[in-house]
Design a protein around this motif. Structure first.
Motif, PDB file in Angstrom:
ATOM      1  N   GLY A 249      -0.663  13.804  10.788  1.00 48.72           N
ATOM      2  CA  GLY A 249      -0.117  15.116  10.451  1.00 48.72           C
ATOM      3  C   GLY A 249       0.974  15.109   9.408  1.00 48.72           C
ATOM      4  O   GLY A 249       1.565  16.144   9.111  1.00 48.72           O
ATOM      5  N   LEU A 250       1.283  13.922   8.835  1.00 47.36           N
ATOM      6  CA  LEU A 250       2.318  13.859   7.805  1.00 47.36           C
ATOM      7  C   LEU A 250       1.671  13.528   6.467  1.00 47.36           C
ATOM      8  O   LEU A 250       0.742  12.728   6.396  1.00 47.36           O
ATOM      9  CB  LEU A 250       3.366  12.791   8.161  1.00 47.36           C
ATOM     10  CG  LEU A 250       4.186  13.021   9.441  1.00 47.36           C
ATOM     11  CD1 LEU A 250       5.064  11.824   9.733  1.00 47.36           C
ATOM     12  CD2 LEU A 250       5.025  14.285   9.308  1.00 47.36           C
ATOM     13  N   SER A 251       2.183  14.135   5.399  1.00 44.30           N
ATOM     14  CA  SER A 251       1.610  13.901   4.076  1.00 44.30           C
ATOM     15  C   SER A 251       1.987  12.507   3.568  1.00 44.30           C
ATOM     16  O   SER A 251       2.890  11.856   4.090  1.00 44.30           O
ATOM     17  CB  SER A 251       2.125  14.951   3.101  1.00 44.30           C
ATOM     18  OG  SER A 251       3.496  14.716   2.844  1.00 44.30           O
ATOM     19  N   ASP A 252       1.255  12.049   2.550  1.00 42.30           N
ATOM     20  CA  ASP A 252       1.560  10.747   1.924  1.00 42.30           C
ATOM     21  C   ASP A 252       3.015  10.686   1.488  1.00 42.30           C
ATOM     22  O   ASP A 252       3.679   9.672   1.663  1.00 42.30           O
ATOM     23  CB  ASP A 252       0.671  10.537   0.693  1.00 42.30           C
ATOM     24  CG  ASP A 252      -0.733  10.142   1.095  1.00 42.30           C
ATOM     25  OD1 ASP A 252      -0.971   9.963   2.303  1.00 42.30           O
ATOM     26  OD2 ASP A 252      -1.575  10.017   0.202  1.00 42.30           O
ATOM     27  N   ASN A 253       3.477  11.787   0.885  1.00 45.75           N
ATOM     28  CA  ASN A 253       4.867  11.812   0.416  1.00 45.75           C
ATOM     29  C   ASN A 253       5.842  11.510   1.534  1.00 45.75           C
ATOM     30  O   ASN A 253       6.761  10.714   1.372  1.00 45.75           O
ATOM     31  CB  ASN A 253       5.208  13.200  -0.148  1.00 45.75           C
ATOM     32  CG  ASN A 253       4.460  13.498  -1.423  1.00 45.75           C
ATOM     33  OD1 ASN A 253       3.546  12.751  -1.786  1.00 45.75           O
ATOM     34  ND2 ASN A 253       4.825  14.576  -2.094  1.00 45.75           N
ATOM     35  N   VAL A 254       5.611  12.142   2.674  1.00 49.57           N
ATOM     36  CA  VAL A 254       6.535  11.952   3.801  1.00 49.57           C
ATOM     37  C   VAL A 254       6.467  10.507   4.290  1.00 49.57           C
ATOM     38  O   VAL A 254       7.497   9.897   4.607  1.00 49.57           O
ATOM     39  CB  VAL A 254       6.234  12.959   4.933  1.00 49.57           C
ATOM     40  CG1 VAL A 254       7.065  12.649   6.177  1.00 49.57           C
ATOM     41  CG2 VAL A 254       6.509  14.377   4.460  1.00 49.57           C
ATOM     42  N   TRP A 255       5.276   9.920   4.316  1.00 50.07           N
ATOM     43  CA  TRP A 255       5.163   8.513   4.732  1.00 50.07           C
ATOM     44  C   TRP A 255       5.914   7.597   3.774  1.00 50.07           C
ATOM     45  O   TRP A 255       6.595   6.662   4.209  1.00 50.07           O
ATOM     46  CB  TRP A 255       3.694   8.087   4.833  1.00 50.07           C
ATOM     47  CG  TRP A 255       3.094   8.525   6.123  1.00 50.07           C
ATOM     48  CD1 TRP A 255       2.117   9.469   6.309  1.00 50.07           C
ATOM     49  CD2 TRP A 255       3.444   8.066   7.437  1.00 50.07           C
ATOM     50  NE1 TRP A 255       1.850   9.631   7.651  1.00 50.07           N
ATOM     51  CE2 TRP A 255       2.641   8.794   8.364  1.00 50.07           C
ATOM     52  CE3 TRP A 255       4.364   7.134   7.939  1.00 50.07           C
ATOM     53  CZ2 TRP A 255       2.727   8.595   9.752  1.00 50.07           C
ATOM     54  CZ3 TRP A 255       4.448   6.932   9.314  1.00 50.07           C
ATOM     55  CH2 TRP A 255       3.641   7.655  10.201  1.00 50.07           C
TER      56      TRP A 255
ATOM     57  N   GLU B 176      10.590  17.934   1.246  1.00 50.99           N
ATOM     58  CA  GLU B 176      10.456  16.493   1.011  1.00 50.99           C
ATOM     59  C   GLU B 176      11.653  15.953   0.227  1.00 50.99           C
ATOM     60  O   GLU B 176      12.139  14.854   0.493  1.00 50.99           O
ATOM     61  CB  GLU B 176       9.145  16.181   0.266  1.00 50.99           C
ATOM     62  CG  GLU B 176       7.926  16.251   1.165  1.00 50.99           C
ATOM     63  CD  GLU B 176       6.614  16.330   0.400  1.00 50.99           C
ATOM     64  OE1 GLU B 176       5.560  16.308   1.062  1.00 50.99           O
ATOM     65  OE2 GLU B 176       6.629  16.423  -0.851  1.00 50.99           O
TER      66      GLU B 176
ATOM     67  N   THR C 222       7.773  18.647  -2.453  1.00 55.31           N
ATOM     68  CA  THR C 222       8.147  19.977  -1.990  1.00 55.31           C
ATOM     69  C   THR C 222       9.664  19.976  -1.783  1.00 55.31           C
ATOM     70  O   THR C 222      10.298  18.917  -1.801  1.00 55.31           O
ATOM     71  CB  THR C 222       7.475  20.320  -0.638  1.00 55.31           C
ATOM     72  OG1 THR C 222       7.968  19.402   0.344  1.00 55.31           O
ATOM     73  CG2 THR C 222       5.966  20.216  -0.726  1.00 55.31           C
TER      74      THR C 222
ATOM     75  N   GLY D 135      -4.601  12.366   1.656  1.00 59.31           N
ATOM     76  CA  GLY D 135      -4.568  13.339   2.735  1.00 59.31           C
ATOM     77  C   GLY D 135      -3.526  12.991   3.775  1.00 59.31           C
ATOM     78  O   GLY D 135      -2.607  12.224   3.504  1.00 59.31           O
ATOM     79  N   ASP D 136      -3.725  13.528   4.984  1.00 60.23           N
ATOM     80  CA  ASP D 136      -2.696  13.362   6.000  1.00 60.23           C
ATOM     81  C   ASP D 136      -2.997  12.224   6.959  1.00 60.23           C
ATOM     82  O   ASP D 136      -4.145  11.873   7.190  1.00 60.23           O
ATOM     83  CB  ASP D 136      -2.561  14.665   6.804  1.00 60.23           C
ATOM     84  CG  ASP D 136      -2.013  15.784   5.956  1.00 60.23           C
ATOM     85  OD1 ASP D 136      -1.704  15.511   4.784  1.00 60.23           O
ATOM     86  OD2 ASP D 136      -1.925  16.923   6.451  1.00 60.23           O
TER      87      ASP D 136
END
Lengths: 234, 105
Positions: free
Chosen positions: B7-13, A42, A39, B3-4
């Motif tokens: 509360g954070l998505s895989d991408n953010v992790w 991101e 996104t 999934g999360d």
């Protein structure tokens, strides 16, 4: 105070060519991030937290291929491994800074930041925190903004080839490289790095040539016979 | 994907871990080296070679993949940097690459 300010401005001036030269890469990252399923927030988050161009590109490319997360992280580590060498080298000039200033300075230690800092040491000038951040902050702000711009307007970015901007980073690094020519073993180090990184670039591909060239150049310097080294320092 | 988590998505992790790993590479060299009281001359020589060794490797693809415009710019920039300041070489190189590409090299 005013001394800090003038140091900061000097850093900003020294970093100006890098801000220009890094622009197409910052925008490209934002564009590629969207193409690979990130996104907009991101993409911006990655530029803001990682702040390391080459590894961001590698990470985002692997991301698009649905590769296991640990493998993406391992690749990012491999690409960023050269930072370990930068850190060991530059840390010697950081001794006068406070621990928290050092911790902040290491976060902003990119390729141009490292090389320009070394060049400053070369000129015999003190590596002040104000100068360092004067170079780092504009670079950082533009880098993060470019991720956003690239992510939002990626499809609108036209060919930057004609303006020669993609080649600017090479010119910048070349000019910087030449400023190190007074160091002992400059020629053998450059020769070893040029040969090994060329071979690595043609076989392993980018960005691995950077680590390979770096390691071979350093090994030549470390293994160079001591007596010859003293002679070449004359 | 999974999934999360918190509360954070895989991408953010992945981004967070990438940031931690990158910062680790940026401090570790200093942390390792500062544990030693004295630095061996060979290590010192190696460290002094880091800028030239790495920056050379960064520039290599530009020469390997470049056409005449790039190669001529590199050669002139190298010669010019023997006399001119870094900033002047940078802007001269910029003008040169645009001019050479414009005439179709």
């Amino acid at each position: 105070m005013s001394d800090n300010f003038s140091q900061f401005m000097r850093g900003a001036k020294d970093g100006f060519p890098v801000v220009i030269a890094a622009t197409p890469f910052g925008l490209l990252f934002g564009t590629l991030a969207i193409e690979n399923g990130f996104t907009i927030s991101e993409a911006v988050l990655m530029s803001a937290l990682v702040f390391a161009g080459a590894s961001q590109m590698v990470g985002i490319e692997l991301f698009g291929q649905n590769i296991a997360p640990w493998l993406i992280l391992l690749s990012i580590f491999a690409v960023n491994f050269r930072h370990v060498l930068y850190s060991a080298t530059l840390g010697r000039y950081f001794k006068h800074m406070s621990k928290s200033q050092q911790a902040i300075a290491f976060f902003f230690m990119t390729d141009p930041q490292f090389a320009a800092s070394e060049q400053r040491g070369e000129r015999g000038e003190k590596l002040t925190f104000a100068w360092y951040m004067g170079m780092a902050i504009p670079l950082y702000v533009f880098w993060v903004a470019e991720a956003w711009l690239g992510a939002v307007f990626g499809s609108l970015i036209t060919d930057t080839e004609a303006l020669g901007i993609t080649f600017l980073l090479s010119i910048y690094f070349l000019a910087l490289l030449m400023s190190f020519r007074g160091r002992s073993l400059f020629v053998p180090v450059v020769a070893a790095s040029a040969m090994s990184s060329s071979i690595a670039f043609l076989t392993l591909g980018s960005p691995w040539h950077v680590s390979v060239g770096g390691v071979f150049g350093i090994l030549v310097a470390a293994c160079w016979p001591t007596r010859k080294r003293e002679a070449s320092e004359q | 994907m999974m999934g999360d988590f918190l509360g954070l998505s895989d991408n953010v992790w992945i981004i967070i871990f990438a940031a931690i790993i990158t910062y680790f590479t940026r401090v570790s060299g200093h942390l390792i080296l500062s544990r030693f009281e004295t630095i061996h001359p060979r290590v010192e020589a190696g460290l002094n070679a880091v800028p030239a060794a790495v920056v050379t490797a960064i520039v290599v693809p530009a020469v390997l993949t470049g056409g005449w415009a790039e190669i001529i710019t590199v050669i002139i920039a190298v010669i010019a940097s023997l006399r001119l300041s870094m900033m002047k070489v940078f802007f001269m190189g910029w003008v040169l690459i645009i001019a050479l590409r414009a005439i179709g090299l």
